[in-house]
Design a protein around this motif. Structure first.
Motif, short mmCIF file in Angstrom:
data_model
loop_
_atom_site.label_atom_id
_atom_site.label_comp_id
_atom_site.label_asym_id
_atom_site.label_seq_id
_atom_site.Cartn_x
_atom_site.Cartn_y
_atom_site.Cartn_z
N GLU A 37 -28.76 -38.97 25.81
CA GLU A 37 -29.44 -38.84 24.65
C GLU A 37 -29.80 -37.11 24.95
OE1 GLU A 37 -34.24 -39.45 23.04
OE2 GLU A 37 -32.67 -41.51 23.72
N TRP A 38 -29.89 -36.91 26.33
CA TRP A 38 -30.49 -35.01 26.10
C TRP A 38 -29.35 -34.32 25.84
CZ3 TRP A 38 -27.89 -31.95 29.91
CH2 TRP A 38 -27.71 -31.90 30.59
N LYS A 39 -28.14 -34.88 26.27
CA LYS A 39 -26.85 -33.74 25.76
C LYS A 39 -26.53 -33.53 24.04
CE LYS A 39 -23.58 -35.03 29.86
NZ LYS A 39 -23.18 -35.03 30.25
N ALA A 40 -26.79 -35.36 23.38
CA ALA A 40 -26.62 -34.78 22.23
C ALA A 40 -27.78 -34.41 21.63
CB ALA A 40 -26.94 -36.50 22.03
N VAL A 41 -28.59 -33.81 21.60
CA VAL A 41 -30.30 -33.59 21.39
C VAL A 41 -29.71 -32.11 21.38
CG1 VAL A 41 -32.35 -32.49 21.91
CG2 VAL A 41 -31.97 -35.10 21.28
N ALA A 42 -29.49 -31.36 22.44
CA ALA A 42 -28.41 -30.20 22.76
C ALA A 42 -27.45 -29.68 21.79
CB ALA A 42 -27.87 -30.15 24.81
N TRP A 43 -26.99 -30.45 20.97
CA TRP A 43 -25.82 -30.13 20.59
C TRP A 43 -26.32 -29.64 19.45
CZ3 TRP A 43 -22.58 -35.48 21.37
CH2 TRP A 43 -22.03 -35.46 22.76
N TYR A 44 -27.29 -30.43 18.54
CA TYR A 44 -28.10 -30.11 16.85
C TYR A 44 -28.61 -29.05 17.84
CZ TYR A 44 -27.92 -34.72 15.32
OH TYR A 44 -27.50 -35.85 14.51
N PHE A 45 -28.62 -28.78 18.91
CA PHE A 45 -29.54 -27.15 19.08
C PHE A 45 -29.26 -25.73 19.71
CE2 PHE A 45 -31.64 -24.18 22.79
CZ PHE A 45 -32.71 -23.96 22.47
N TYR A 46 -28.12 -26.32 19.29
CA TYR A 46 -26.89 -25.44 19.56
C TYR A 46 -26.49 -25.28 17.87
CZ TYR A 46 -26.35 -24.93 24.41
OH TYR A 46 -26.57 -24.06 26.15
N ASN A 47 -26.73 -26.60 17.72
CA ASN A 47 -25.79 -26.19 15.42
C ASN A 47 -27.47 -25.44 15.05
OD1 ASN A 47 -24.74 -29.32 15.30
ND2 ASN A 47 -23.65 -27.67 16.02
N GLY A 48 -28.59 -25.52 15.77
CA GLY A 48 -29.69 -24.16 15.58
C GLY A 48 -29.23 -23.13 15.47
N HIS A 49 -28.66 -22.96 16.47
CA HIS A 49 -28.09 -21.13 16.55
C HIS A 49 -27.11 -21.02 15.63
CE1 HIS A 49 -30.76 -22.26 19.81
NE2 HIS A 49 -30.43 -20.94 20.12
N MET A 50 -26.19 -21.94 15.26
CA MET A 50 -25.09 -21.63 14.14
C MET A 50 -23.79 -21.50 15.35
SD MET A 50 -25.99 -21.19 11.29
CE MET A 50 -27.43 -20.89 10.38
N VAL A 51 -24.04 -22.57 16.30
CA VAL A 51 -22.48 -22.42 17.13
C VAL A 51 -22.14 -23.90 16.60
CG1 VAL A 51 -22.26 -22.71 19.65
CG2 VAL A 51 -24.17 -20.93 19.02
N ASP A 52 -21.00 -24.32 16.70
CA ASP A 52 -20.64 -25.64 16.63
C ASP A 52 -19.99 -25.95 17.70
OD1 ASP A 52 -20.26 -25.51 13.44
OD2 ASP A 52 -17.99 -24.05 14.03
N ILE A 53 -19.70 -27.70 17.43
CA ILE A 53 -19.94 -28.58 18.55
C ILE A 53 -17.85 -28.99 18.73
CG2 ILE A 53 -20.38 -30.39 19.75
CD1 ILE A 53 -22.30 -28.15 19.63
N GLN A 54 -17.52 -28.91 19.22
CA GLN A 54 -16.11 -29.11 19.50
C GLN A 54 -15.66 -30.56 20.36
OE1 GLN A 54 -13.06 -26.03 19.92
NE2 GLN A 54 -12.90 -27.20 21.99
N SER A 55 -14.92 -31.51 19.26
CA SER A 55 -15.06 -32.48 19.98
C SER A 55 -13.22 -32.32 20.07
CB SER A 55 -15.14 -33.63 18.72
OG SER A 55 -14.73 -34.75 19.60
N THR A 56 -12.73 -32.87 21.30
CA THR A 56 -11.49 -32.93 21.55
C THR A 56 -10.47 -34.74 22.20
OG1 THR A 56 -11.82 -32.18 23.76
CG2 THR A 56 -11.13 -30.88 22.04
N GLY A 57 -9.59 -34.56 21.81
CA GLY A 57 -9.24 -35.92 21.81
C GLY A 57 -8.00 -36.16 21.84
N SER A 58 -7.21 -36.83 23.33
CA SER A 58 -6.00 -36.85 23.03
C SER A 58 -5.56 -38.80 24.20
CB SER A 58 -4.98 -36.17 24.54
OG SER A 58 -5.99 -36.98 25.71
N PHE A 59 -5.10 -39.31 22.91
CA PHE A 59 -4.32 -40.27 23.37
C PHE A 59 -2.38 -40.15 23.04
CE2 PHE A 59 -2.71 -45.08 22.62
CZ PHE A 59 -3.94 -45.62 23.40
N GLY A 60 -2.66 -40.23 25.20
CA GLY A 60 -0.51 -39.97 25.42
C GLY A 60 -0.42 -38.65 24.51
N SER A 61 0.43 -38.40 23.92
CA SER A 61 1.17 -37.13 23.55
C SER A 61 0.42 -36.44 22.37
CB SER A 61 2.23 -37.09 23.47
OG SER A 61 3.17 -37.95 22.61
N PHE A 62 -0.34 -37.60 22.01
CA PHE A 62 -0.97 -36.96 20.45
C PHE A 62 -3.00 -36.44 20.85
CE2 PHE A 62 1.45 -40.49 19.04
CZ PHE A 62 2.26 -39.77 18.13
N GLY A 63 -3.12 -35.03 19.90
CA GLY A 63 -4.41 -34.68 20.62
C GLY A 63 -5.26 -33.87 19.58
N GLY A 64 -5.94 -33.49 19.13
CA GLY A 64 -6.64 -32.88 17.70
C GLY A 64 -8.09 -32.63 18.57
#
Length: 201
Positions: free
Chosen positions: A55-82
Motif C-alpha cells: 500500500e505504501w508504494k501505491a500511495v507513493a505513485w500518487y505522490f509522484y503523479n502530484g509532481h507531474m511525474v508519470d508512473i511507468q508500467s512494463t510487462g512481458s510474457f514470453g517474447s511479448f512485452g510492452g
C-alpha cells in the motif's frame, strides 16, 4: 548579506549549517507531502490496487503523479512485452484526488517561507541562498523513492515466463519532482517571506 546573516556567521552558525538545515527541511517537506497524500488517498488505494502491491508504494505513485511525474508500467510474457505510463490522479474517481497536485507546492512554499523568516532575510539574494538548498534533501528523497517504490512480479504459466513492474519514471522523478519543484516553490516561499521581512524593518 544582511547584518542578521552576518551575525549568524559570527555566532558560530556557519553557512554550511544553514545549507544542512535547508536540505533537512527539504527531506521534511517531501515526507509531509507523502503523509498527507497517504491520508487523502489510502482508501482508494486499498480498494483499487492489487493485494500483491504494498500500500505504501501505491500511495507513493500518487505522490509522484502530484509532481507531474508519470508512473511507468512494463510487462512481458514470453517474447511479448510492452510499456505504458499511468497517471493515477488523472484516472482517480476520488473527489479529493486533485488536491494531490497542490500538496507538493504548498509544502515547499511553507518550508521556504519558514527558512526566510527564521533567518530574517531581507533581500532576494538571501532568499535564494536559504531556499535553494531545500532542493538537496528533496531531490534525495525523490530519487531514492523512485527506486524503492518499484513493484515487480514474476510468474510462469505453462512454462512461459512472465514479469511486470510498476515504478515512477526515474529521470523526471529526479529532475522535475526532485529539482525543479523545490527550486521554484521553496524559493518562491522564501521570496514571499523576505518581502514581509523587509516591510517590517
Amino acid at each position: 548579506m544582511s547584518s542578521q546573516m552576518a551575525t549568524s556567521e559570527e555566532s558560530g552558525v556557519p553557512g554550511a549549517s544553514r545549507v544542512a538545515a535547508s536540505a533537512g527541511l527539504g527531506v521534511f517537506a517531501a515526507v509531509i507531502g507523502y503523509l498527507f497524500t497517504y491520508l487523502l488517498i489510502s482508501g482508494e488505494v486499498r480498494e483499487n490496487v492489487s493485494e500483491n502491491v504494498a500500500e505504501w508504494k501505491a500511495v507513493a505513485w500518487y505522490f509522484y503523479n502530484g509532481h507531474m511525474v508519470d508512473i511507468q508500467s512494463t510487462g512481458s510474457f514470453g517474447s511479448f512485452g510492452g510499456t505504458d505510463t499511468v497517471n493515477f490522479i488523472a484516472e482517480s474517481s476520488s473527489s479529493t484526488a486533485g488536491i494531490l497536485y497542490v500538496l507538493p507546492p504548498l509544502a515547499l512554499l511553507a518550508v521556504g517561507a519558514f527558512l526566510a523568516y527564521r533567518w530574517n532575510t531581507t533581500d532576494l539574494g538571501e532568499a535564494i541562498i536559504v531556499g535553494t538548498p531545500v532542493t538537496i534533501g528533496y531531490a534525495l528523497v525523490m530519487g531514492i523513492g523512485a527506486v524503492v517504490t518499484e513493484s515487480s512480479a514474476e510468474w510462469s504459466t505453462f512454462g512461459i515466463e512472465g514479469s511486470s513492474s510498476v515504478a515512477p519514471v526515474l529521470v523526471p522523478a529526479i529532475l522535475l519532482g526532485g529539482i525543479i519543484y523545490p527550486l521554484v516553490f521553496s524559493n518562491a516561499g522564501a521570496a514571499i517571506a523576505t518581502a514581509f521581512n523587509s516591510r517590517e524593518r
